[in-house]
Every structure is written in C-alpha cells, then in structure tokens.
Design an enzyme around this catalytic site. Sequence first.
Site, short mmCIF file in Angstrom:
data_model
loop_
_atom_site.label_atom_id
_atom_site.label_comp_id
_atom_site.label_asym_id
_atom_site.label_seq_id
_atom_site.Cartn_x
_atom_site.Cartn_y
_atom_site.Cartn_z
N HIS A 1 0.82 -1.22 0.00
CA HIS A 1 0.00 0.00 0.00
C HIS A 1 0.85 1.26 0.00
CE1 HIS A 1 -3.73 1.87 -0.13
NE2 HIS A 1 -4.18 1.71 1.11
N ASP B 1 -2.46 1.78 -4.89
CA ASP B 1 -3.71 2.24 -4.28
C ASP B 1 -4.82 1.24 -4.54
OD1 ASP B 1 -5.20 3.10 -6.89
OD2 ASP B 1 -3.24 4.07 -7.03
#
Length: 578
Positions: free
Chosen positions: A548, A552
């Site tokens: 992450h 996204d």
Amino acid sequence: QAVRQAPPSFACRRWLAMHRRLHRLFAARVRCQRERRPAQWTRISHLHTARPLLAVTPFNLADIGEGIAEVQLVEWFIKEGDTISEMDRICQVESDKASVEITSRYSGKVVKIHHKTNDTVAVGSALIDIDVEGQGDSPAAAPAASSSSSSGAASFGTKVVPFHLADIGEGITEVQLVEWYVKEGDMVEEMQNLCQVESDKATVEITSRYSGKLVKRHYQVNDIAHVGEVLVEIEVPNTGEEAAAAASAPAAAAPASAPARSASPPSRATGGKAKATPPVRKLAKDMGIDLASVPGTGPDGRVLKEDVLAFASGGVESPAQTPAAGAAAPATPARPAVVAPGDTEVKITDATGKAMVKAMMASLSVPHMGIHEEVDPSAMMDLQRRLKAAVLKKHDVKLSMTAFLVKAMSMAISEVPLVNSKFTGTEQSPAYVLYGSHNISVAIGSKRGLVVPNVKNCQALSVLDIQREMLRLQKAADEGGLSIDDIRGGTISLSNIGVVGGTYARPVLFDGQAVIGALGRTREEPKVNAERQVVIRPVMNVSWSADHRHIDGVSLALFSNAFKRYVECPDEWALELR
C-alpha cells in the site's frame, strides 16, 4: 621482420617457443648469480632432449554447474590412438539433473582413457590424456616444461594466497557451509570442488581458482560465512615472474596433485563420514538417520537412496516393543502404562525454513492491502478439458488450469502495469521500479519443501510454453536442481493453494514484490444467473495482497477485475493474439 608481418609457420612457432624458454633460463641464471645460488642448468638438457611442442596433457572434467559433484559416463565418442581437434566431442556424461556432451579443449592424439562406460567420475578428475600439438607456450607444453617450471618454483619458493567467498548473486550476503570436500594439507587443483554452501535460495559448490596445497580452512561445517571473507588459504608456487607463474602453475601442480587426485574420493569419508550425494544426505537428515551407520552398496561403498530406505524399514527395533518382548506375560490382562511423549524444541536449520523466516520478518515492514473476489472458472475449465487430450497427444504435455491462470494474470498485468513493480525508495525519497518482463513467481510444493521459482517473460509465452516451463521447474524442485536463475528475478506472485485445500487466504508479500495472489479451492455453489434463475456454478475465491506504499485500492481493483474477466471469458484472449 617477416615473421612479425605474416602468420608464423609451424617451424617458426617452434623456434619462437625455444627462444622464449632460453631467454627465461638465462634470466633465471643471472638472478641466481646475484643471489649466490647454483643455477639450474639441468633444465637446458631437458630443452634439447624433449619435444617442446608435443606434450601429454591431462584433460580434466570441469565443473558443469548446478552443484553437480560427480557424473556417470554414458558413452565414449573416441578411443585411444584417435586424433582429435579442438571442440570435438569426447564423451557423454549424465548426472541426476542433466545429460551433457563433453568437448575437447585441445587438438592432438588421445593417449589414454581413464574411465570406462558406466563409471562414476568426480568433477576435476582426469578423463583422458592428450598428446597436444602446437602448444609450445601453453601451461602444459611438455613434461620437460613441467619439470622446468617446478624447478623455477623451487628456486623462488611458494606463497600463501587467501581464497575469498565470491558474490554468488541474488543479493546473497551469507551462506551456511554444508560440507568440506578437502582437508588441510590436501593438494588441490584449479576448478576442483572445495566445499558446498547453502543459502536461503540455492545450494552452490565452490571451486578453487588456484592449484596448490590447502594450508588452512577458516570455517567448520554448519558455520555461517559472509561474502568476501576468506574461506581457505592455498600455498601456490611463487616464481618471481607473474607472467611465468601464470603460464607454468597448472603444469607444475599437475604431478604434485596426482596422488591427491587419486585419494580425493576417500577424503570425503575422513572421520567416518559416509559417501553420499546431496539428495541422499537430505533424505537421511529428514528421516533422522546417521549416514555413518548405513552400509553402502554403491560404487566405493557409496550410500544410495535405496540403502537409506532399507535401513529405515528394517533397521532398529521400536523402543516400545523392546520391554514388551522381554517382560513376562501377566496372569491377568492389565492396561498398559501410558508414557506421555516429551516436548521437543525444533531449531530451523534448513535453508527453506530460514528463507521463510527471513522473508516474513521483512514483510512486517510493508503495509498490506487486500481485496477478495469470486471468479466463475467454468468456461476456462471447459476449455482446459477440451484441449487436455489433444495437447497430450500432440505435444506430450499435461495441460493444467494453473498455466491458463498464469497467462490470464500476465494479460491483466498488461492492462495495469503498476502491479508489476517493487518499492525501492525510502520515506524521505520514495520510488519504485516498473518491470517490463512479467516474471511470475509460482509457489511449488516439492519433496524438499515449498519453493517459489518464477516463470520468466510470461507476456511473450503461450499457455503451452508456460506449462512446459512449470513442469521443468516442478521436476527440478523435486530433484533439488533449481538454479539461482530459476528463483531470482520474480516480479509478481501467484499461489494456487486451492489444489491443497482452503477456500480463502491472506497471502503475504515477499521479496519486495508489490502484489501477490492466492487462489482458493474451486467449489460448486448456487448462484442467480442473468435470467434470475438459481443455478449451480463453480466458484473460485481469489485473494490479492498489495504494497500500500505505492499501490492504491483503485489500481488493485482494476487489476482484479481484468484477471476475473480473462478467466471467466477466455474467448476474449483471441483479441490479444498477434
């Protein structure tokens, strides 16, 4: 002047070789006079009586890679007395991993063949002796040159050089020393196996770069050695002239190391250690059997796989049966006493286990993001069933669903290239690398444990090509023959855990990759179709995890949607064909 302008003839090459040798002898005599030492004039008589351009040279079995320490001689393509040229085929050898044809590095006449068909030959052993032509300045030009160079070495003494553990790639900084093939005091030759080391990714055999006497070993078995540190120290001849030393060292070491070569196989058994190949040692270690107690039936007492299995099946009597056999039968039946098993602390010492610990500890620093999706693989399963028999008949390849899924993943990467990346920056300077090649790592359960090799360049491979490569990787994993190149370079991962069991999974990122997928077990469930009718359909759960820091949620969802579309509608693949 004419000789310098035109290629030298055979007679001219002989004259030049003789001239160079005489020049070295007189230079050595001048040095001896300055140091008030007797000159080695006996070397001149050798030069007059020997054939300087016709010498018997041993042709040794070189290291052929993949950790192969010995091979079986399958077929000879030559016989004694034959005249051969450089790159001519000499013989065919076979290991437990591959079959290789050995070609000659010299041109000349075959004087002696050292092994027969079906013999086991160790790496570094002499295969044949060749009467070499036109090698007047070669390291093994003639027996006279060997004696000359050895005399030169004696004149200038010897020196001890450190042999460092070289970088073996894949970011490996340390290895565990598994086995020594030599001991202190042994004579070693260039390209001879010194030891076997194991990292968290592969097993590698280290070969010597020098010929000489092994003076000191710096590590013991099971020690951890770091790249760049000194493994051993080797005493090599020091002639005082670097160029002369480079030319004469192999020839000088050849006669001195001949006894060590013949004694090399027993040296592995020093201290009661049994002879066995790495796969057999691994089997015995997994079964908890001491190889020293297993009688070997192979060549020279070598312990074979069958010996270990036979020892395990009929070896030691069960401890639970021993007291029962010696005890007197009770008058009335009584309940046997229950002995509770003790607790055991298990230390993780194998390379695969250590690699998993290392990778999972590294993954704790990566923020994971997950997405789960249900996929209907019925169309792909029908396609695989229709093609399976035809592919097996035409190409002799068993076509699996995993090959289709790997190709579908590669096509989805083409739509969302961001998932095929690795984060390489820091918090102060964030960055990541986008990879053009789709090197998809596939988790494989082998006889030696779980390994994760990768299928390289899937974007350029067909489903059939991917299946062939997966079968090769599976076979290599079972035989312990995966190379470093098979393991390194992965850019994204796919684990088909459903073939073992489990519906849902939470895969963990490893090796710095940005995305990993896990496929659950395919099962049948009632579903509502487009006509609002309840039908039974196959369902496969797919779980994705992503880094992450630079992936996204939208990008991962788009990638998951593309994968789902290619699996549920394989007809769409035809649009991508070129």
